[in-house]
Design a protein around this motif. Structure first.
Motif, short mmCIF file in Angstrom:
data_model
loop_
_atom_site.label_atom_id
_atom_site.label_comp_id
_atom_site.label_asym_id
_atom_site.label_seq_id
_atom_site.Cartn_x
_atom_site.Cartn_y
_atom_site.Cartn_z
N ALA A 14 -65.02 -113.97 -67.08
CA ALA A 14 -65.74 -112.72 -67.36
C ALA A 14 -64.95 -111.52 -66.84
O ALA A 14 -64.85 -110.49 -67.51
N ARG A 15 -64.37 -111.65 -65.64
CA ARG A 15 -63.59 -110.55 -65.06
C ARG A 15 -62.27 -110.32 -65.78
O ARG A 15 -61.78 -109.21 -65.88
N HIS A 16 -61.66 -111.41 -66.26
CA HIS A 16 -60.30 -111.31 -66.78
C HIS A 16 -60.20 -111.32 -68.30
O HIS A 16 -59.09 -111.26 -68.83
N SER A 17 -61.32 -111.34 -68.99
CA SER A 17 -61.24 -111.34 -70.46
C SER A 17 -60.57 -110.07 -70.98
O SER A 17 -59.90 -110.09 -72.02
N VAL A 18 -60.67 -108.99 -70.23
CA VAL A 18 -60.02 -107.73 -70.62
C VAL A 18 -58.49 -107.87 -70.60
O VAL A 18 -57.80 -107.15 -71.32
N ASP A 19 -57.97 -108.81 -69.83
CA ASP A 19 -56.52 -109.01 -69.76
C ASP A 19 -55.94 -109.35 -71.13
O ASP A 19 -54.79 -109.01 -71.41
N LYS A 20 -56.73 -110.00 -71.97
CA LYS A 20 -56.24 -110.41 -73.28
C LYS A 20 -56.02 -109.21 -74.22
O LYS A 20 -55.43 -109.35 -75.26
N GLN A 21 -56.52 -108.05 -73.81
CA GLN A 21 -56.35 -106.84 -74.61
C GLN A 21 -55.13 -106.02 -74.18
O GLN A 21 -54.79 -105.03 -74.82
N SER A 22 -54.49 -106.43 -73.10
CA SER A 22 -53.37 -105.65 -72.56
C SER A 22 -52.11 -105.81 -73.41
O SER A 22 -51.93 -106.81 -74.11
#
Length: 116
Positions: free
Chosen positions: A62-70
């Motif tokens: 949940a915390r790191h799903s945003v990493d896939k957008q980097s």
């Protein structure tokens, strides 16, 4: 198997193996801790995981799903993955995220039903 231990599916095991390969090839980031490596080894071996680990998996994804957008994520490849891709794989990859959410939903439903 007891209700508090869960065997990771093959796709989760394979993702962890891939993450370990990448880690051993030197692609892990500075924030990677040895506990993550040990737990990835357990997943890769298909060892049953305690519910506490699966709960941490759900929270980590949940915390790191945003990493896939980097941008760095998208520049990574199988031969040269980004540290975020390595970490994602070590936690079980996309299959690990889906599995952790599913296991936790069942556990929470069972807990609720047993309390009624």
């Amino acid at each position: 198997m007891s209700d508090d231990k869960h065997v990771p599916p093959k796709a989760v095991q394979q993702a962890a193996k891939k993450g370990l390969d990448w880690y051993h090839d030197g692609h892990g980031g500075d924030g990677l801790v040895q506990k993550t490596i040990r737990e990835a080894q357990d997943m890769a071996r298909g060892n049953a995981l305690p519910l506490e680990k699966i709960m941490r998996m759900r929270a980590w994804f949940a915390r790191h799903s945003v990493d896939k957008q980097s941008e760095s994520w998208h520049k990574g490849t199988d031969s040269k993955p980004s540290p975020s891709q390595v970490a994602w794989a070590l936690w079980g990859g996309d299959a690990g995220r889906v599995w952790a959410v599913s296991v936790m939903r069942r556990a929470e439903k069972n807990k609720k039903n047993s309390a009624e």
